[in-house]
Write a protein that holds these residues in place. Structure first.
Motif, PDB file in Angstrom:
ATOM      1  N   TYR A  65       0.832  -1.203   0.000  1.00  0.00           N
ATOM      2  CA  TYR A  65       0.000   0.000   0.000  1.00  0.00           C
ATOM      3  C   TYR A  65       0.868   1.254   0.000  1.00  0.00           C
ATOM      4  CZ  TYR A  65      -3.941   3.004   1.259  1.00  0.00           C
ATOM      5  OH  TYR A  65      -4.900   3.965   1.262  1.00  0.00           O
TER       6      TYR A  65
ATOM      7  N   ALA B   3       3.041   1.865  -3.104  1.00  0.00           N
ATOM      8  CA  ALA B   3       2.278   2.401  -4.230  1.00  0.00           C
ATOM      9  C   ALA B   3       2.021   3.898  -4.068  1.00  0.00           C
ATOM     10  CB  ALA B   3       0.955   1.655  -4.357  1.00  0.00           C
ATOM     11  N   LEU B   4       1.706   4.321  -2.854  1.00  0.00           N
ATOM     12  CA  LEU B   4       1.334   5.724  -2.660  1.00  0.00           C
ATOM     13  C   LEU B   4       2.528   6.644  -2.428  1.00  0.00           C
ATOM     14  CD1 LEU B   4      -1.954   5.551  -0.564  1.00  0.00           C
ATOM     15  CD2 LEU B   4      -1.644   5.517  -3.013  1.00  0.00           C
ATOM     16  N   HIS B   5       3.642   6.090  -1.984  1.00  0.00           N
ATOM     17  CA  HIS B   5       4.833   6.913  -1.780  1.00  0.00           C
ATOM     18  C   HIS B   5       6.018   6.237  -2.453  1.00  0.00           C
ATOM     19  CE1 HIS B   5       2.644   9.283   1.209  1.00  0.00           C
ATOM     20  NE2 HIS B   5       2.145   8.142   1.614  1.00  0.00           N
ATOM     21  N   PRO B   6       5.980   6.139  -3.758  1.00  0.00           N
ATOM     22  CA  PRO B   6       7.008   5.340  -4.448  1.00  0.00           C
ATOM     23  C   PRO B   6       8.431   5.856  -4.183  1.00  0.00           C
ATOM     24  CG  PRO B   6       5.696   6.621  -6.008  1.00  0.00           C
ATOM     25  CD  PRO B   6       5.033   6.749  -4.693  1.00  0.00           C
ATOM     26  N   ASP B   7       8.583   7.160  -4.017  1.00  0.00           N
ATOM     27  CA  ASP B   7       9.936   7.711  -3.880  1.00  0.00           C
ATOM     28  C   ASP B   7      10.456   7.675  -2.459  1.00  0.00           C
ATOM     29  OD1 ASP B   7       9.851   8.264  -6.544  1.00  0.00           O
ATOM     30  OD2 ASP B   7       9.053  10.277  -6.237  1.00  0.00           O
TER      31      ASP B   7
ATOM     32  N   VAL C  92       6.263  13.988   7.127  1.00  0.00           N
ATOM     33  CA  VAL C  92       5.361  15.055   7.568  1.00  0.00           C
ATOM     34  C   VAL C  92       4.167  15.160   6.630  1.00  0.00           C
ATOM     35  CG1 VAL C  92       5.187  17.570   7.652  1.00  0.00           C
ATOM     36  CG2 VAL C  92       7.017  16.410   8.865  1.00  0.00           C
ATOM     37  N   SER C  93       4.466  15.140   5.352  1.00  0.00           N
ATOM     38  CA  SER C  93       3.435  15.269   4.349  1.00  0.00           C
ATOM     39  C   SER C  93       2.475  14.076   4.406  1.00  0.00           C
ATOM     40  CB  SER C  93       4.112  15.352   2.990  1.00  0.00           C
ATOM     41  OG  SER C  93       3.310  15.990   2.084  1.00  0.00           O
TER      42      SER C  93
ATOM     43  N   THR D  43      -1.823  13.761   5.172  1.00  0.00           N
ATOM     44  CA  THR D  43      -2.625  13.538   3.983  1.00  0.00           C
ATOM     45  C   THR D  43      -3.587  12.376   4.201  1.00  0.00           C
ATOM     46  OG1 THR D  43      -0.736  14.262   2.689  1.00  0.00           O
ATOM     47  CG2 THR D  43      -2.484  13.161   1.498  1.00  0.00           C
ATOM     48  N   LEU D  44      -4.798  12.584   3.778  1.00  0.00           N
ATOM     49  CA  LEU D  44      -5.799  11.523   3.820  1.00  0.00           C
ATOM     50  C   LEU D  44      -5.383  10.447   2.833  1.00  0.00           C
ATOM     51  CD1 LEU D  44      -8.641  10.689   4.803  1.00  0.00           C
ATOM     52  CD2 LEU D  44      -9.552  11.862   2.817  1.00  0.00           C
ATOM     53  N   HIS D  45      -5.344   9.214   3.284  1.00  0.00           N
ATOM     54  CA  HIS D  45      -4.863   8.161   2.400  1.00  0.00           C
ATOM     55  C   HIS D  45      -5.986   7.394   1.713  1.00  0.00           C
ATOM     56  CE1 HIS D  45      -0.892   8.987   3.848  1.00  0.00           C
ATOM     57  NE2 HIS D  45      -0.396   8.040   3.083  1.00  0.00           N
TER      58      HIS D  45
ATOM     59  N   THR E 142      16.995   8.670  -5.071  1.00  0.00           N
ATOM     60  CA  THR E 142      16.012   9.730  -5.280  1.00  0.00           C
ATOM     61  C   THR E 142      16.614  11.100  -4.999  1.00  0.00           C
ATOM     62  OG1 THR E 142      14.620   8.151  -4.184  1.00  0.00           O
ATOM     63  CG2 THR E 142      13.595  10.213  -4.859  1.00  0.00           C
TER      64      THR E 142
ATOM     65  N   SER F 216      -1.272  16.026  -1.882  1.00  0.00           N
ATOM     66  CA  SER F 216      -0.496  15.985  -0.661  1.00  0.00           C
ATOM     67  C   SER F 216      -0.189  17.401  -0.175  1.00  0.00           C
ATOM     68  CB  SER F 216       0.779  15.219  -0.951  1.00  0.00           C
ATOM     69  OG  SER F 216       1.280  14.643   0.189  1.00  0.00           O
TER      70      SER F 216
ATOM     71  N   GLN G 153      -3.020  19.303   1.523  1.00  0.00           N
ATOM     72  CA  GLN G 153      -3.435  18.871   2.859  1.00  0.00           C
ATOM     73  C   GLN G 153      -2.351  19.065   3.903  1.00  0.00           C
ATOM     74  OE1 GLN G 153      -5.361  14.960   2.830  1.00  0.00           O
ATOM     75  NE2 GLN G 153      -5.862  15.286   0.705  1.00  0.00           N
ATOM     76  N   THR G 154      -1.209  19.554   3.488  1.00  0.00           N
ATOM     77  CA  THR G 154      -0.107  19.671   4.432  1.00  0.00           C
ATOM     78  C   THR G 154       0.036  21.114   4.886  1.00  0.00           C
ATOM     79  OG1 THR G 154       0.988  17.888   3.262  1.00  0.00           O
ATOM     80  CG2 THR G 154       2.331  19.155   4.776  1.00  0.00           C
TER      81      THR G 154
ATOM     82  N   ARG H 160     -14.531  12.976   5.406  1.00  0.00           N
ATOM     83  CA  ARG H 160     -13.238  13.583   5.083  1.00  0.00           C
ATOM     84  C   ARG H 160     -12.820  13.356   3.644  1.00  0.00           C
ATOM     85  NH1 ARG H 160      -7.454  13.256   7.775  1.00  0.00           N
ATOM     86  NH2 ARG H 160      -6.795  14.500   5.977  1.00  0.00           N
TER      87      ARG H 160
ATOM     88  N   LEU I 284      -5.259  10.180  -1.059  1.00  0.00           N
ATOM     89  CA  LEU I 284      -4.075   9.898  -1.860  1.00  0.00           C
ATOM     90  C   LEU I 284      -4.307   8.706  -2.782  1.00  0.00           C
ATOM     91  CD1 LEU I 284      -1.430  11.345  -1.913  1.00  0.00           C
ATOM     92  CD2 LEU I 284      -0.516   9.738  -0.273  1.00  0.00           C
ATOM     93  N   GLU I 285      -5.021   7.709  -2.238  1.00  0.00           N
ATOM     94  CA  GLU I 285      -5.401   6.521  -2.986  1.00  0.00           C
ATOM     95  C   GLU I 285      -6.046   6.893  -4.320  1.00  0.00           C
ATOM     96  OE1 GLU I 285      -7.082   3.294   0.040  1.00  0.00           O
ATOM     97  OE2 GLU I 285      -8.581   4.023  -1.347  1.00  0.00           O
TER      98      GLU I 285
ATOM     99  N   PHE J 280      -3.869   8.642  -6.888  1.00  0.00           N
ATOM    100  CA  PHE J 280      -2.832   7.821  -7.497  1.00  0.00           C
ATOM    101  C   PHE J 280      -3.347   6.920  -8.602  1.00  0.00           C
ATOM    102  CE2 PHE J 280       0.998   8.474  -5.005  1.00  0.00           C
ATOM    103  CZ  PHE J 280       1.925   8.144  -5.965  1.00  0.00           C
TER     104      PHE J 280
ATOM    105  N   VAL K  31      12.707   7.976 -12.496  1.00  0.00           N
ATOM    106  CA  VAL K  31      13.574   7.407 -11.458  1.00  0.00           C
ATOM    107  C   VAL K  31      12.966   6.129 -10.913  1.00  0.00           C
ATOM    108  CG1 VAL K  31      14.422   7.755  -9.132  1.00  0.00           C
ATOM    109  CG2 VAL K  31      14.654   9.556 -10.830  1.00  0.00           C
TER     110      VAL K  31
END
Lengths: 724, 724
Positions: A212, A215-219, A326-327, A331-333, A721, B327, B330-331, B668, B675-676, B679, B724
């Protein structure tokens, strides 16, 4: 309380204070006591007495406390302590600036009127004393002198606004500076993920979380740690640690016995039954060794099992850089908001593991249930105590515990029991209250220790305000006149305002007692000193045991802050009615500030760091105290038949606006880390292994570190990165 | 209203409805009217009549409306319209499922009791009619038959919970699907930045924004657009557009004059003074050409100036990918929370430019001021109207406008004026109310049109509930008994519950009128048809003018939704007291759903898309209506001396819990994009030039696009990161 007994009480307190100060000066110079008086310095590897014992003049600690800069405080005791000191100095500042105007202006105005004389001459002199003459009660109703008192409210309020605004800005900067320091703090690279949904594809939680977040934070995704059910492992680990300590103890005893009794020594033995009182007698050293081996194997098996089969619906997710974490935390996921709840991770030592896995609805239900219980406790706490008190009488004692009869009938014992038995329940309850509130706050499902302490402190504040302040002020009258109040809520304010001035002297004495005796005990540390020496003499054998005996603990903000808040509230409320209380408030917070600095530098060791998250809590309670004060003054001015009393209303409105403005300007940066702050000074790429390792609970330590090889990938991934 | 007049009113309405339906069938087949009846289809380039006019049987539109899938609706009229249809069908579902149980069970139970007969036989028969016999009022007080009515509340409530939960889930999915579609929507790549602080280093705002966001989002920041003060440019641009239209019009007139009067034609002229009535006469074509050239130059200068010197403290910041923008929005960015406020960017066509630059505290002050005004409007709206009515009498008219005397004294005119003059103020006020509420909502400083409409709709809902529902139900009694209520708030519920049953017939008639006449007019579009033909005949010359004349507009949710809400509230409140209202509610929402589908497919063109942001608003108002209903039933059951009436309380509690649970599960994801969702399906790299261009206001268009060369850098930068 008349004037002479007031002075007597004051003098007594002062004598006790001076005595305790002398005791402190004398005892703190003895090297054997250094671990009690300078534990923080010793733990930080500093010399307890700078410049040797001779240079330690009786007042050296005062010089040292003054000389320390805020940076020193932060270095020695963390941002939280620095913020507590800012709280003390802010309140001090408010009272000093209020006093400078109020004392020279209001005291003469009150003293030269003579409402009391005219009113009470015909009745009695009992309630009229010299202190009351200096108070607002001495001014005639409807007199134009009341203008001065009305304007005094404005002065106090605006002083408060100014000081609080500056303080909030200062704390906010302090927090930002501390958070943006280049030091690698594990919590800056982690987020806490709760409410992980059940996976339809039957992956393990670990795989689910990894896929999960990858996928959402690949970097920036680095690695995850799924929270496991560690109850079993913790139990085994604690047992293991217990046996290790026992072994060390027994070995020292054995070695000592060689030197004292016979040369071959006496091997220590113990019984393995209940509390070591029954059961077979065994050789302690052999038994411990055996147990340790057995438990170590068991722990290893349990650790592996926990990691595989006991994965829970919460996880810690680690990122390769601070801004990404932090970000992500803000953030709502997920589309379904009650799944994948992502928040900032608490410090490792603040984590309350058993709360992490509580589900979102469970947390909410628990929260409301706890609020309900606290409300009932605050409002009806007298009921069970009265019930228990009715039972714990001397007669009942004799009837149910007849064997005590002969003891109880001794006259001295009887007198003491008669005096204290009825209050026994109250004393026990008050002693248990902080623990109860901590327990309740924990039961809400809060994931971090710091937050629990804030929540408990808030609850304690309500209790203290409602029961001590309102209880003493209005006393019995409130309960009997409940009906009148229910019908006419306005009369509550009047009732309160009416009974306020009568209690000024009581509260002045209370404040004085608090600072003279309370601070004297705080500084001299007599209780920890006695406990330490007793333990050292009779219980401790190993080095570790001695160290545990002088472990200084932390400031205990959960109870300390509300107690200061009560004093602050009292001084606020009387500041205009009876300005003579202001100097006492100044001494309380001045002395408190000084002693807290000393304790921060030399004694207490913070058990966690929340970077001043306590401040918004303190700030809003100071504003609340101010508003209570303004409302009471509005009522009291009304009682004094002052037609311009409604001029208090704009002031109350301004206070609310001020509170709102402060919140919207500062609060969110205490709730969430601003990206600005996260980005500052993060040049170096941290060692993410140590970040991960910091979060492994001790009971799982050896096992989980093996997993750390995964990190390498994450790490290299990061640098890739970053070089782009 | 007795039974026969009720039937008469119903029959009349029905006849009007049938007549309007026939008119619709007849008129909509004429090709000349197609632009009025099928504008949406025409604008989307579809054939107005599928299969030719012959296949268009009178009921073909019903078949078409039923046949359309939700995806068709979304494609034709957007997610917002689909969500509005879900709202209608949900309420329909609630009423159908309630009616299935309530009608066969409650009607016999009520009809076979005879409380009215025994109670009213001695008094009068006026208030007792056949409808009332079928209602709860006919049941004896304290009768055990009331159990059925109590349980009916539970049935209605649980049906509502079930339907709403399903609907919320459905809308949430619909929103997520729409938002995660691969289509490039400019607002997905942008964030709105407000409250940019004054830069200490004296950079321009553009430089400041660029450097700030480049530092905090090094990988994903693409470009920024600082909001400029475009008042001047807009003014020039509008003038320019006006002259362009005028020129086109004049040219057509000139061409036509060649064919009709003389072969060389008459060049159209106009006066350039006030409203074209005074001033010098000029040749329109020459004058317009001249003006256009002049204004074009002026606009160009103004555009350059605006871009340089009129930069404001707000900006749009563009990111290279969707998740980065989500992101970032929301930050928390800045340590000082009242600076650098970052939120999701509204759609370009929703942006309210003049609100973007309002400062954070100004917005808050405006918001509270508007709330205050709305509160006063809702509660005291009768006061100014009564005052104006007192003034607009026939006597005053004659006194102040004596020249009208002769006209007014004609008997027919006099009768009409006497009937309508007192209500004139009310009619004018009610007609202006939606515009006033839109204006007020806009004045709050909200940056997006969709949000303004939600806010206005909320305000209108309060107005309608308070004034129409409570006004009619309690009528005059409420105002006279204000004092009783202030002292005993409980009596307000009783008063309301007491007067409820008396008004059942009124509301049944009201609902019937709404759907028969209202929907008849809606479907037949008589008013737009007449206006279009009048405009076409007398005003329109150019193609563009004709197109503007039949522009269909959007659904107008700001007034449409609250009106449906009122019907829903009425049907809810009477559903158990007088279940005969349920079929009327079913017809209202069923017919409404059908006609709205037709209008969505053929007529209205949405003016913006908010992806169902309206839903939480609708949801919470349905729940609010349910709770009002439950509280009223609690009061009414109490009035009926039913000792188990307190069993309603758990139901009310459950409703609150339900509302809370829905909010925490779904809300919300309407407020922030998860983010889901961001993406999903974002493989292709968008053309960021077009994203940027979409946000350039029309008045600045030619100038700003020149800046687009900067984009290239951002673009390449992005692809680098993505590989990358």
């Amino acid at each position: 309380m008349d004037f002479s007994s007031f002075l007597t009480s004051l003098a007594t307190s002062f004598v006790i204070f001076v005595a305790l100060m002398l005791v402190f000066t004398w005892l703190s110079r003895k090297p054997g006591n250094h671990v009690v008086y300078f534990p923080s310095r010793i733990l930080r590897g500093l010399d307890p007495l700078e410049g040797g014992p001779l240079s330690r003049s009786p007042l050296a600690w005062i010089r040292a406390a003054f000389a320390a800069s805020e940076a020193d405080i932060v270095a020695a005791a963390g941002v939280d302590t620095a913020v507590y000191l800012i709280f003390l100095s802010s309140v001090l500042g408010i009272f000093v600036m209020s006093g400078i105007i109020l004392l020279p202006v209001l005291l003469p105005i009150a003293a030269t009127d003579n409402s009391f004389k005219t009113a009470f001459d015909t009745n009695s002199n009992a309630t009229f004393n010299n202190l009351d003459k200096l108070a607002m009660g001495n001014v005639h109703a409807g007199s134009s002198r009341l203008w001065a008192f009305l304007l005094a409210n404005y002065w106090v309020s605006f002083v408060t606004f100014y000081v609080l605004w500056q303080a909030y800005k200062h704390v906010s900067d302090l927090r930002a500076t501390a958070r943006s320091s280049p030091a690698v703090r594990p919590e800056d690279y982690a987020v806490l993920v709760r409410d992980i949904p059940t996976d339809p594809q039957g992956q393990s939680k670990k795989e689910q979380v990894d896929s999960y977040f990858k996928a959402l934070h690949p970097d920036s995704f680095c690695k995850s740690m799924v929270i496991t059910d560690n109850k079993q492992a913790n139990k085994i680990w604690e047992e293991l640690e217990g046996y290790k300590k026992k072994l060390a103890h027994a070995e020292v005893v054995y070695t000592e016995s060689k030197t004292t009794s016979k040369p071959e020594g006496t091997r220590p033995t113990n019984r393995i039954g209940f509390l070591g009182l029954i059961g077979a007698k065994v050789d302690t050293i052999d038994h411990c060794n055996e147990k340790i081996n057995e438990l170590a194997t068991k722990l290893e098996i349990e650790q592996k099992e926990a990691d595989k089969d006991k994965q829970q619906n919460a996880a810690l997710v680690f990122f390769s850089n601070r801004p990404a974490a932090v970000s992500a935390s803000q953030t709502l996921h997920a589309q379904m908001v009650d799944t994948w709840t992502v928040t900032e991770a608490p410090e490792p030592r603040q984590l309350i593991w058993e709360n992490l896995t509580k589900k979102v609805y469970e947390r909410q239900i628990r929260q409301y249930a706890v609020y309900g219980i606290v409300f009932l406790t605050v409002v009806f706490y007298m009921v069970p105590i009265a019930a228990v008190s009715a039972f714990t009488t001397l007669e009942n004692l004799k009837r149910y515990l007849p064997f005590l009869k002969s003891v109880v009938d001794i006259k001295a014992v009887k007198t003491v029991l008669e005096a204290y038995l009825p209050q026994l329940a109250l004393i026990v309850f008050l002693a248990l209250l902080p623990a109860l509130l901590m327990f309740l706050s924990k039961a809400e499902g809060i994931p971090s220790q710091g937050h629990v302490i804030r929540a408990a402190s808030g609850k304690y504040f309500y209790f203290i305000v409602f029961n001590v302040f309102l209880g003493v002020t209005v006393g019995g009258t409130l309960y009997t006149s409940m009906k009148t109040i229910a019908n006419k809520p306005k009369s509550a304010v009047n009732l309160l305002a009416d009974s306020l001035p009568q209690n000024a002297t009581f509260f002045v004495t209370y404040v004085a007692l608090q600072f003279f005796v309370g601070y004297g005990l705080e500084l001299s540390r007599l209780v920890p000193l006695i406990i330490f020496h007793l333990k050292k003499k009779f219980l401790c054998k190993t080095e570790a045991e001695v160290k545990a005996a002088w472990a200084p603990g932390d400031f205990g903000f959960a109870t300390r802050v509300p107690k200061d808040m009560l004093i602050m509230l009292v001084v606020f409320c009387y500041s205009v009615i009876s300005p003579i209380i202001i100097p006492f408030g100044v001494v309380y917070f001045g002395l408190g500030w000084l002693i807290a600095r000393n304790q921060a530098l030399d004694v207490y060791v913070p058990s966690f760091e929340s970077y001043g998250r306590m401040w918004p809590h303190m700030h809003s309670r100071i504003v609340a105290a101010l508003i209570i004060f303004q409302v009471l003054m509005f009522g009291y001015l009304g009682l004094k038949k002052f037609v311009y009393a409604p001029l208090m209303i704009p002031l109350i409105v301004i206070s609310f606006v001020f509170s709102y403005a402060c919140n919207s300007r500062f609060y969110r940066s205490f709730l969430n880390t601003p990206l600005e702050v996260a980005f500052k000074d993060t040049k170096e790429i941290p060692n993410l292994d140590s970040v991960y390792a910091a979060y492994i609970p001790p009971s799982l330590k050896p096992e989980k570190t093996e997993n750390a090889d995964h990190l390498e990938e994450g790490h290299t991934n990061v640098s890739k990165t970053e070089t782009v």
